[in-house]
Motif scaffolding. Structure first.
Motif, PDB file in Angstrom:
ATOM      1  N   VAL A   1      32.474  18.725  27.861  1.00  0.00           N
ATOM      2  CA  VAL A   1      32.475  19.708  26.769  1.00  0.00           C
ATOM      3  C   VAL A   1      32.201  19.022  25.435  1.00  0.00           C
ATOM      4  N   ALA A   2      32.837  17.881  25.212  1.00  0.00           N
ATOM      5  CA  ALA A   2      32.593  17.129  23.985  1.00  0.00           C
ATOM      6  C   ALA A   2      31.146  16.663  23.921  1.00  0.00           C
ATOM      7  N   ALA A   3      30.585  16.290  25.074  1.00  0.00           N
ATOM      8  CA  ALA A   3      29.189  15.864  25.122  1.00  0.00           C
ATOM      9  C   ALA A   3      28.253  16.998  24.731  1.00  0.00           C
ATOM     10  N   ALA A   4      28.537  18.202  25.233  1.00  0.00           N
ATOM     11  CA  ALA A   4      27.705  19.363  24.884  1.00  0.00           C
ATOM     12  C   ALA A   4      27.760  19.627  23.383  1.00  0.00           C
ATOM     13  N   GLN A   5      28.945  19.529  22.814  1.00  0.00           N
ATOM     14  CA  GLN A   5      29.090  19.751  21.375  1.00  0.00           C
ATOM     15  C   GLN A   5      28.375  18.663  20.580  1.00  0.00           C
ATOM     16  N   ALA A   6      28.449  17.432  21.082  1.00  0.00           N
ATOM     17  CA  ALA A   6      27.786  16.316  20.392  1.00  0.00           C
ATOM     18  C   ALA A   6      26.271  16.494  20.400  1.00  0.00           C
ATOM     19  N   LEU A   7      25.709  16.924  21.541  1.00  0.00           N
ATOM     20  CA  LEU A   7      24.264  17.099  21.622  1.00  0.00           C
ATOM     21  C   LEU A   7      23.818  18.289  20.778  1.00  0.00           C
ATOM     22  N   ARG A   8      24.610  19.354  20.774  1.00  0.00           N
ATOM     23  CA  ARG A   8      24.304  20.499  19.901  1.00  0.00           C
ATOM     24  C   ARG A   8      24.248  20.047  18.441  1.00  0.00           C
ATOM     25  N   SER A   9      25.208  19.245  18.046  1.00  0.00           N
ATOM     26  CA  SER A   9      25.251  18.747  16.669  1.00  0.00           C
ATOM     27  C   SER A   9      24.056  17.835  16.388  1.00  0.00           C
ATOM     28  N   HIS A  10      23.759  16.957  17.328  1.00  0.00           N
ATOM     29  CA  HIS A  10      22.639  16.016  17.179  1.00  0.00           C
ATOM     30  C   HIS A  10      21.314  16.767  17.033  1.00  0.00           C
ATOM     31  N   TRP A  11      21.169  17.869  17.737  1.00  0.00           N
ATOM     32  CA  TRP A  11      19.938  18.651  17.681  1.00  0.00           C
ATOM     33  C   TRP A  11      19.959  19.727  16.594  1.00  0.00           C
ATOM     34  N   GLY A  12      21.061  19.813  15.843  1.00  0.00           N
ATOM     35  CA  GLY A  12      21.140  20.767  14.742  1.00  0.00           C
ATOM     36  C   GLY A  12      21.238  22.218  15.171  1.00  0.00           C
ATOM     37  N   ILE A  13      21.818  22.456  16.336  1.00  0.00           N
ATOM     38  CA  ILE A  13      21.933  23.832  16.836  1.00  0.00           C
ATOM     39  C   ILE A  13      23.155  24.536  16.256  1.00  0.00           C
ATOM     40  N   GLY A  14      24.214  23.782  15.996  1.00  0.00           N
ATOM     41  CA  GLY A  14      25.445  24.382  15.522  1.00  0.00           C
ATOM     42  C   GLY A  14      26.116  25.190  16.619  1.00  0.00           C
ATOM     43  N   THR A  15      26.562  26.378  16.275  1.00  0.00           N
ATOM     44  CA  THR A  15      27.261  27.233  17.245  1.00  0.00           C
ATOM     45  C   THR A  15      26.416  28.411  17.721  1.00  0.00           C
ATOM     46  N   LYS A  16      25.209  28.524  17.221  1.00  0.00           N
ATOM     47  CA  LYS A  16      24.402  29.703  17.538  1.00  0.00           C
ATOM     48  C   LYS A  16      23.881  29.671  18.974  1.00  0.00           C
ATOM     49  N   PRO A  17      23.613  30.845  19.555  1.00  0.00           N
ATOM     50  CA  PRO A  17      23.044  30.891  20.912  1.00  0.00           C
ATOM     51  C   PRO A  17      21.657  30.256  20.950  1.00  0.00           C
ATOM     52  N   ILE A  18      21.285  29.749  22.111  1.00  0.00           N
ATOM     53  CA  ILE A  18      19.970  29.133  22.296  1.00  0.00           C
ATOM     54  C   ILE A  18      19.031  30.189  22.854  1.00  0.00           C
ATOM     55  N   ASP A  19      18.068  30.601  22.063  1.00  0.00           N
ATOM     56  CA  ASP A  19      17.183  31.696  22.461  1.00  0.00           C
ATOM     57  C   ASP A  19      16.240  31.281  23.581  1.00  0.00           C
ATOM     58  N   THR A  20      15.505  30.188  23.372  1.00  0.00           N
ATOM     59  CA  THR A  20      14.544  29.714  24.376  1.00  0.00           C
ATOM     60  C   THR A  20      14.857  28.258  24.716  1.00  0.00           C
ATOM     61  N   LEU A  21      15.496  28.059  25.845  1.00  0.00           N
ATOM     62  CA  LEU A  21      15.977  26.732  26.216  1.00  0.00           C
ATOM     63  C   LEU A  21      14.836  25.793  26.577  1.00  0.00           C
ATOM     64  N   ILE A  22      13.840  26.276  27.306  1.00  0.00           N
ATOM     65  CA  ILE A  22      12.729  25.395  27.704  1.00  0.00           C
ATOM     66  C   ILE A  22      11.989  24.886  26.474  1.00  0.00           C
ATOM     67  N   LYS A  23      11.759  25.767  25.519  1.00  0.00           N
ATOM     68  CA  LYS A  23      11.092  25.350  24.276  1.00  0.00           C
ATOM     69  C   LYS A  23      11.903  24.263  23.574  1.00  0.00           C
ATOM     70  N   LEU A  24      13.220  24.426  23.529  1.00  0.00           N
ATOM     71  CA  LEU A  24      14.088  23.431  22.899  1.00  0.00           C
ATOM     72  C   LEU A  24      14.013  22.107  23.642  1.00  0.00           C
ATOM     73  N   LEU A  25      14.119  22.155  24.955  1.00  0.00           N
ATOM     74  CA  LEU A  25      14.083  20.921  25.750  1.00  0.00           C
ATOM     75  C   LEU A  25      12.770  20.177  25.554  1.00  0.00           C
ATOM     76  N   GLU A  26      11.664  20.915  25.558  1.00  0.00           N
ATOM     77  CA  GLU A  26      10.361  20.279  25.382  1.00  0.00           C
ATOM     78  C   GLU A  26      10.236  19.652  24.002  1.00  0.00           C
ATOM     79  N   ALA A  27      10.744  20.329  22.985  1.00  0.00           N
ATOM     80  CA  ALA A  27      10.681  19.783  21.627  1.00  0.00           C
ATOM     81  C   ALA A  27      11.504  18.506  21.501  1.00  0.00           C
TER      82      ALA A  27
END
Length: 355
Positions: free
Chosen positions: A125-151
């Motif tokens: 869980v901490a890892a997920a939060q760390a990666l969200r923070s690293h990628w600048g996602i914050g707490t918002k839902p991820i609309d298109t996951l494949i697009k995010l992963l590719e970027a």
């Protein structure tokens, strides 16, 4: 010079035993075994043509340098125990062909560099939060996951095997993360698979066979990555009915079952209510058919690649000829990710496609 490594890859992709292939090619099983082994000698052109025709692979494929062969120790099969040896080997061989395509593309384009973190010492869980923070996602839902992963530098491909036994898997190759998804599932379950494999890539940096503990860690990561706890609590304070779950799941793009489980883990659902909701989910067939399913996500990266190549007059069939692989193999890896080739890539993403 004839390459036995290529023969092995092609045979496994077609899920044929050596005996089966020998029969289709009109040669003896002893001859085929010798050709696929080290120091098997140089077969005649007619023999190779017979093998190529039986496998549906171009003749030239068998005279190229070695393919990188994936092993079960290098990848994460979520359902490894349910796979037959043929299914497992075919999926791994598809990965080898994906590597060939990726290497070919990488010589023509500058692709996004990987921006994953090494989180092997972190709680999921901490890892997920760390990666969200690293990628600048914050707490918002991820609309298109494949697009995010590719970027963020993950190379996403599909699995050709259209049955539930072959699950998603991921691996690292030369510092690049690869992910293979099964389109047999609903869009929501495929998104969870992608988040699960992302968990493997950052938590386990892949090596060694998966086990139940690692799978649970990847599941915990996926839940936390797709659904931020604070966002969940603020938008789903109290669960009253399954209909409420069905309506709410669209915010996070997850399945009814996944959202129900996450809400239960976060104490938004009591024990008895969770059991009742699980019973309703099963009764309504939501384990196999997702209600209010969202459209399946598409690739941005491969769409842009094919768009640029189309401008040069190079089609998917032309790429397959350049790679000396069957066109259907390339289609199975990216076909459903790229539904159409646009006239030009989106301007804001053109910087990823520097030739």
């Amino acid at each position: 010079m004839f390459n036995p490594n290529r023969l092995s890859i092609a045979r496994k992709r077609r899920q044929l035993t050596k005996k089966d292939l020998a029969g289709k090619a009109g040669i003896t099983a002893v001859t085929l075994t010798r050709l696929e082994g080290p120091g098997g000698g140089e077969p005649s052109v007619d023999t190779v043509r017979s093998i190529a025709e039986a496998l549906g692979f171009p003749f030239e494929f068998f005279y190229m340098n070695d393919c990188d062969e994936l092993t079960t120790e290098a990848v994460s099969f979520r359902s490894l125990s349910s796979l037959t040896a043929k299914q497992r080997d075919a999926a791994l061989a598809a990965g080898s062909i994906a590597f060939e395509f990726h290497s070919w593309v990488s010589k023509k384009f500058t692709l996004p560099e990987q921006q994953l973190l090494d989180l092997r010492d972190e709680d999921p869980v901490a890892a997920a939060q760390a990666l969200r923070s690293h990628w600048g996602i914050g707490t918002k839902p991820i609309d298109t996951l494949i697009k995010l992963l590719e970027a963020k530098g993950v190379r996403v491909f599909l699995l050709a095997e259209q049955h539930k036994n072959v699950d998603a898997f991921s691996c690292w190759r030369d510092g690049v993360p690869f992910m293979f998804l099964n389109t047999f599932k609903s869009s929501e379950r495929s998104r969870f698979d992608a988040a699960h494999e992302l968990g493997h890539l950052v938590l386990h940096m892949h090596g060694g066979n998966t086990n139940r503990d690692l799978e649970r860690e990847a599941d915990s990561f996926a839940s936390a990555f797709l659904i931020d706890k604070g966002d969940l609590v603020s938008h789903l304070q109290r669960v009253r009915s399954l209909e409420q779950i069905v309506e709410a799941k669209t915010r996070w793009g997850v399945s009814v079952a996944a959202l129900t489980r996450t809400a239960y883990n976060e104490k938004l659902i009591s024990d008895w209510h969770y059991r009742d909701l699980c019973r309703q989910i099963s009764q309504r067939g939501y384990r196999s058919t997702e209600p209010q399913s969202r459209p399946r996500e598409k690739s941005v990266l491969w769409r842009m690649v094919f768009s640029e190549l189309w401008k040069e007059g190079l089609t998917r069939d032309g790429i397959a000829r350049d790679l000396n692989v069957p066109s259907d193999e390339l289609e199975s890896l990216v076909g459903d990710l790229v539904t159409e080739v646009p006239s030009a890539p989106p301007p804001q993403l053109r910087r990823l496609m520097v030739v």
